[in-house]
Write a protein that holds these residues in place. Structure first.
Motif, PDB file in Angstrom:
ATOM      1  N   MET A  76       0.807  -1.192   0.000  1.00  0.00           N
ATOM      2  CA  MET A  76       0.000   0.000   0.000  1.00  0.00           C
ATOM      3  C   MET A  76       0.849   1.254   0.000  1.00  0.00           C
ATOM      4  N   GLY A  77       2.143   1.127   0.302  1.00  0.00           N
ATOM      5  CA  GLY A  77       3.010   2.270   0.398  1.00  0.00           C
ATOM      6  C   GLY A  77       3.311   2.911  -0.929  1.00  0.00           C
ATOM      7  N   GLU A  78       3.261   2.170  -2.060  1.00  0.00           N
ATOM      8  CA  GLU A  78       3.626   2.772  -3.326  1.00  0.00           C
ATOM      9  C   GLU A  78       2.513   3.666  -3.826  1.00  0.00           C
ATOM     10  N   ARG A  79       2.909   4.716  -4.557  1.00  0.00           N
ATOM     11  CA  ARG A  79       1.921   5.651  -5.064  1.00  0.00           C
ATOM     12  C   ARG A  79       1.511   5.239  -6.462  1.00  0.00           C
ATOM     13  N   VAL A  80       0.240   4.958  -6.605  1.00  0.00           N
ATOM     14  CA  VAL A  80      -0.294   4.593  -7.909  1.00  0.00           C
ATOM     15  C   VAL A  80      -1.422   5.553  -8.188  1.00  0.00           C
ATOM     16  N   GLY A  81      -1.522   6.050  -9.402  1.00  0.00           N
ATOM     17  CA  GLY A  81      -2.666   6.913  -9.650  1.00  0.00           C
ATOM     18  C   GLY A  81      -2.493   7.756 -10.875  1.00  0.00           C
ATOM     19  N   PHE A  82      -3.318   8.764 -10.981  1.00  0.00           N
ATOM     20  CA  PHE A  82      -3.326   9.642 -12.125  1.00  0.00           C
ATOM     21  C   PHE A  82      -2.487  10.853 -11.768  1.00  0.00           C
ATOM     22  N   SER A  83      -1.429  11.117 -12.529  1.00  0.00           N
ATOM     23  CA  SER A  83      -0.555  12.219 -12.158  1.00  0.00           C
ATOM     24  C   SER A  83      -0.217  13.140 -13.313  1.00  0.00           C
ATOM     25  N   ALA A  84      -0.887  13.020 -14.447  1.00  0.00           N
ATOM     26  CA  ALA A  84      -0.577  13.875 -15.578  1.00  0.00           C
ATOM     27  C   ALA A  84      -0.911  15.321 -15.252  1.00  0.00           C
ATOM     28  N   PRO A  85      -0.064  16.246 -15.632  1.00  0.00           N
ATOM     29  CA  PRO A  85      -0.306  17.652 -15.309  1.00  0.00           C
ATOM     30  C   PRO A  85      -1.348  18.288 -16.211  1.00  0.00           C
ATOM     31  N   GLY A  86      -1.769  19.492 -15.846  1.00  0.00           N
ATOM     32  CA  GLY A  86      -2.637  20.305 -16.682  1.00  0.00           C
ATOM     33  C   GLY A  86      -3.924  19.633 -17.061  1.00  0.00           C
ATOM     34  N   ASN A  87      -4.142  19.495 -18.354  1.00  0.00           N
ATOM     35  CA  ASN A  87      -5.374  18.917 -18.877  1.00  0.00           C
ATOM     36  C   ASN A  87      -5.588  17.503 -18.361  1.00  0.00           C
ATOM     37  N   ALA A 124      -1.781   7.993  -1.940  1.00  0.00           N
ATOM     38  CA  ALA A 124      -2.069   9.265  -1.261  1.00  0.00           C
ATOM     39  C   ALA A 124      -2.743   9.025   0.086  1.00  0.00           C
ATOM     40  N   VAL A 125      -3.624   8.042   0.138  1.00  0.00           N
ATOM     41  CA  VAL A 125      -4.310   7.706   1.396  1.00  0.00           C
ATOM     42  C   VAL A 125      -3.297   7.257   2.442  1.00  0.00           C
ATOM     43  N   PHE A 126      -2.407   6.357   2.047  1.00  0.00           N
ATOM     44  CA  PHE A 126      -1.406   5.857   2.991  1.00  0.00           C
ATOM     45  C   PHE A 126      -0.467   6.987   3.426  1.00  0.00           C
ATOM     46  N   GLY A 127      -0.059   7.828   2.476  1.00  0.00           N
ATOM     47  CA  GLY A 127       0.827   8.941   2.819  1.00  0.00           C
ATOM     48  C   GLY A 127       0.213   9.869   3.855  1.00  0.00           C
ATOM     49  N   LEU A 128      -1.054  10.196   3.682  1.00  0.00           N
ATOM     50  CA  LEU A 128      -1.737  11.054   4.656  1.00  0.00           C
ATOM     51  C   LEU A 128      -1.860  10.346   6.005  1.00  0.00           C
ATOM     52  N   ALA A 129      -2.208   9.073   5.970  1.00  0.00           N
ATOM     53  CA  ALA A 129      -2.353   8.315   7.222  1.00  0.00           C
ATOM     54  C   ALA A 129      -1.037   8.280   7.998  1.00  0.00           C
ATOM     55  N   VAL A 130       0.087   8.107   7.289  1.00  0.00           N
ATOM     56  CA  VAL A 130       1.396   8.091   7.949  1.00  0.00           C
ATOM     57  C   VAL A 130       1.686   9.453   8.571  1.00  0.00           C
ATOM     58  N   GLU A 177      -1.261   1.895   8.137  1.00  0.00           N
ATOM     59  CA  GLU A 177      -1.790   0.871   7.224  1.00  0.00           C
ATOM     60  C   GLU A 177      -3.226   0.516   7.601  1.00  0.00           C
ATOM     61  N   GLU A 178      -3.473   0.355   8.897  1.00  0.00           N
ATOM     62  CA  GLU A 178      -4.829   0.022   9.352  1.00  0.00           C
ATOM     63  C   GLU A 178      -5.802   1.161   9.033  1.00  0.00           C
ATOM     64  N   VAL A 179      -5.383   2.381   9.329  1.00  0.00           N
ATOM     65  CA  VAL A 179      -6.240   3.536   9.060  1.00  0.00           C
ATOM     66  C   VAL A 179      -6.532   3.635   7.568  1.00  0.00           C
ATOM     67  N   ALA A 180      -5.511   3.421   6.737  1.00  0.00           N
ATOM     68  CA  ALA A 180      -5.692   3.504   5.291  1.00  0.00           C
ATOM     69  C   ALA A 180      -6.682   2.440   4.809  1.00  0.00           C
TER      70      ALA A 180
END
Length: 198
Positions: free
Chosen positions: A1-12, A46-52, A62-65
């Motif tokens: 769960m620690g790795e960041r996966v997601g949509f990260s394209a800038p702008g449009n 992002a969820v895990f990062g905020l939880a940490v 990890e539990e909170v996430a």
């Protein structure tokens, strides 16, 4: 769960990512598990990062996430774009979960102190406590037995034995991604079986 996966394209791309997330949440709200899997992959980093950051403890984070992501599954049908974008909504749920956990721990410490003082004054009803604990254990065992073998083993190792995802993957000789998926799916099935949040 620690790795960041997601949509990260800038702008449009960010607008496109936001629209994709909104569409995924709508599908999750209709019970689409495949959409939840994609949403999970997109926001879990992002969820895990905020939880940490809030918990300052990886294991608790990890539990909170996981709890926050189960909340996302449960609340998806009630998501309203007028209240903000999907990522902000997901992170709000995560932040509330983390703060609730911190408050709960603080309250638990205070309760233990008060209970310790009361124990010196009042006898403890160990029979009632033992019966209730046994009933709850049997209920959880019954729900665990309804899971697949890999789901059950992964959840037992992670939540009852305190193993990290990587350790669970090593013990079960399965890819970490598979273990994370099995735990996520198993937690959803456990939630439904136990009637959590109904």
């Amino acid at each position: 769960m620690g790795e960041r996966v997601g949509f990260s394209a800038p702008g449009n791309g960010e607008r496109t990512a936001g629209a994709e997330l909104a569409e995924l949440v709508q599908r999750v709200g209709a019970g689409d598990e495949a959409a939840f899997s994609r949403l999970y992959d997109a926001v879990s980093g992002a969820v895990f990062g905020l939880a940490v950051r809030v918990m300052r403890d990886r294991a608790q984070a990890e539990e909170v996430a996981q709890e926050a992501l189960v909340d996302v599954w449960r609340r998806a049908a009630r998501y309203s774009p007028e209240r903000g974008n999907v990522m902000a909504w997901v992170l709000m749920i995560t932040h509330r979960r983390a703060v609730d956990r911190l408050r709960s721990e603080s309250a638990a410490d205070e309760r233990e102190e008060r209970a310790g003082a009361l124990d010196r004054q009042r006898p403890f009803d160990s029979v009632t406590e033992s019966v209730l604990a046994n009933l709850e254990r049997e209920r959880v065992r019954g729900c665990l037995s309804a899971l697949t073998g890999l789901q059950r083993e992964s959840i037992v190792l992670a939540y009852f034995n305190g193993y990290t995802y990587a350790e669970v993957a090593e013990v079960l000789r399965a890819p970490a991604g598979t273990v994370k998926t099995r735990i996520r799916d198993g937690l959803i099935r456990l939630r439904d079986c136990l009637g959590v949040g109904r």
